[in-house]
Write an enzyme that holds these catalytic residues in place. Structure first.
Site, PDB file in Angstrom:
ATOM      1  N   SER A  49       0.842  -1.253  -0.071  1.00  0.00           N
ATOM      2  CA  SER A  49       0.026  -0.101   0.098  1.00  0.00           C
ATOM      3  C   SER A  49       0.877   1.301   0.136  1.00  0.00           C
ATOM      4  CB  SER A  49      -1.071  -0.121   1.076  1.00  0.00           C
ATOM      5  OG  SER A  49      -0.150   0.198   2.145  1.00  0.00           O
ATOM      6  N   ASP A  84      -0.605  -1.529  -3.979  1.00  0.00           N
ATOM      7  CA  ASP A  84      -1.996  -1.910  -3.841  1.00  0.00           C
ATOM      8  C   ASP A  84      -2.468  -0.356  -3.696  1.00  0.00           C
ATOM      9  OD1 ASP A  84      -4.033  -3.212  -2.790  1.00  0.00           O
ATOM     10  OD2 ASP A  84      -3.607  -3.216  -0.800  1.00  0.00           O
ATOM     11  N   HIS A  85      -4.028  -0.457  -4.379  1.00  0.00           N
ATOM     12  CA  HIS A  85      -4.534   0.917  -4.310  1.00  0.00           C
ATOM     13  C   HIS A  85      -3.889   2.017  -4.530  1.00  0.00           C
ATOM     14  CE1 HIS A  85      -8.390  -0.958  -2.943  1.00  0.00           C
ATOM     15  NE2 HIS A  85      -7.765  -1.584  -2.159  1.00  0.00           N
ATOM     16  N   ASP A 105      -6.355   2.794  -8.439  1.00  0.00           N
ATOM     17  CA  ASP A 105      -7.578   3.009  -7.916  1.00  0.00           C
ATOM     18  C   ASP A 105      -8.156   4.132  -8.394  1.00  0.00           C
ATOM     19  OD1 ASP A 105      -9.962   2.721  -6.373  1.00  0.00           O
ATOM     20  OD2 ASP A 105      -8.855   2.375  -4.237  1.00  0.00           O
ATOM     21  N   HIS A 177     -12.643  -3.944   3.598  1.00  0.00           N
ATOM     22  CA  HIS A 177     -11.107  -4.096   4.310  1.00  0.00           C
ATOM     23  C   HIS A 177     -11.606  -4.218   5.890  1.00  0.00           C
ATOM     24  CE1 HIS A 177      -9.559  -1.949   0.449  1.00  0.00           C
ATOM     25  NE2 HIS A 177      -9.006  -3.072   0.299  1.00  0.00           N
ATOM     26  N   GLY A 209      -9.977  -9.799   1.756  1.00  0.00           N
ATOM     27  CA  GLY A 209     -10.052 -11.230   1.853  1.00  0.00           C
ATOM     28  C   GLY A 209      -9.939 -11.872   3.523  1.00  0.00           C
ATOM     29  N   THR A 232      -5.058  -7.634   6.688  1.00  0.00           N
ATOM     30  CA  THR A 232      -5.366  -7.489   8.210  1.00  0.00           C
ATOM     31  C   THR A 232      -5.121  -9.067   8.891  1.00  0.00           C
ATOM     32  OG1 THR A 232      -6.963  -5.917   7.729  1.00  0.00           O
ATOM     33  CG2 THR A 232      -7.128  -7.100   9.964  1.00  0.00           C
TER      34      THR A 232
END
Ligand code: 13P
Length: 287
Positions: A49, A84-85, A105, A177, A209, A232
């Site tokens: 991220s 990511d994003h 994103d 998330h 996920g 997470t």
């Protein structure tokens, strides 16, 4: 050597399994995930991220660390290093820094702007042999400052974005998330089905996920999901194992305070979580 995620995800979609994207935060995370992928003979995607990239001092550090580990640990399974994003600017930073895959994103932009920016980034990523993921609809909850309301994607908008030549598509289908709340309504399989009908062979991505029940994961894979993001859950496993070590007073026995000892139970816990996920996703033995 890092690879684009395109080939591994096309293979996963055709073979009806999913490849895990596991987000990394530091050396322990990266090492634990790479070792588990190698042990499981599974392809893997390391997710970064923007916040984690900053924490690790910048994308060039991440690229250097991951490339070094691939060589020093003798990793032979396919590994992609993926933003990511990503925001528009950070996609360019990762293209420059030597990532092998990016996610743009643009889900918070009006669809026309999401299309225009995605189209431009597809050309920039592909010129470097990198894969690119785009997003339509939003993933609920918060990840590293990226907040989404969790609205389901419009399948026609998904088709418009898929037609731009992206390699895989993240579509909001009620996923969130972080931990799922007690009153979560579950994934919208009607939405997923409608998206797959319109986007055909395009591998679909399931964000959030952590905590999705196994039957829902399996159903999502049967409807075209070929990449599943987990963040997470590794954090929770790491924290629980570290807490147990300290609460048992082990950091105060002998040289138990040595960081290599203190962080070891957490790293082992990440490995266990990653292995469990790879088994559920069906990617074990698919390298
Ligand atoms: P979780 O933190 O819910 O596992 O989500 C991870 C994710 O989707 C990364 O983009």
């Amino acid at each position: 050597m890092l690879v684009s995620a395109k080939e591994m995800l096309d293979k996963a979609k055709a073979g009806h399994y999913a490849v895990g994207q596991f987000n990394i935060n530091n050396l322990e995370w990266t090492k634990a995930i790479l070792q588990t992928a190698q042990e499981c003979n599974s392809p893997v995607i390391l997710g970064v991220s923007e916040g984690a990239g900053k924490y690790m001092t910048g994308y060039k550090t991440v690229v250097g660390m991951v490339n070094g580990m691939l060589e020093e640990l003798g990793i032979t399974v396919p590994v992609a290093l993926h933003l990511d994003h990503g925001s528009y600017d950070h996609c360019y930073k990762c293209i420059e820094a030597g990532f092998s895959s990016i996610m743009f994103d643009g889900s918070h932009y009006p669809i026309e702007e999401n299309i225009a920016k995605t189209k431009e980034l597809v050309a920039a990523a592909h010129a470097k042999g990198m894969s690119i993921e785009a997003e339509v609809g939003s993933i609920g909850g918060e990840e590293d400052g990226v907040v989404g309301m969790g609205e389901c994607a419009d399948p026609n908008e998904c088709k418009s974005i898929a037609d731009l030549g992206i390699d895989f598509l993240a579509a909001g289908i009620g996923n969130i998330h972080g931990k799922y709340p007690e009153n979560w309504k579950g994934l919208s399989f009607e939405t997923l089905d409608a998206i797959q009908q319109l986007t055909g062979d395009m591998p679909l991505v399931l964000h959030g996920g952590t905590g999705i029940p196994t039957e829902m994961i399996q159903k999502a894979i049967s409807l075209g999901v070929a990449k599943i993001n987990v963040n997470t859950e590794c954090q929770l496993s790491f924290a629980a194992a570290t807490r147990e070590y300290i609460e048992a007073g082990k950091d105060q026995q002998g040289k138990g305070f040595d960081p290599r000892k203190l962080l070891a139970p957490g790293a082992e816990a990440i490995k266990k979580t990653v292995k469990e996920k790879m088994e559920i996703f069906g990617s074990v033995g698919k390298a």
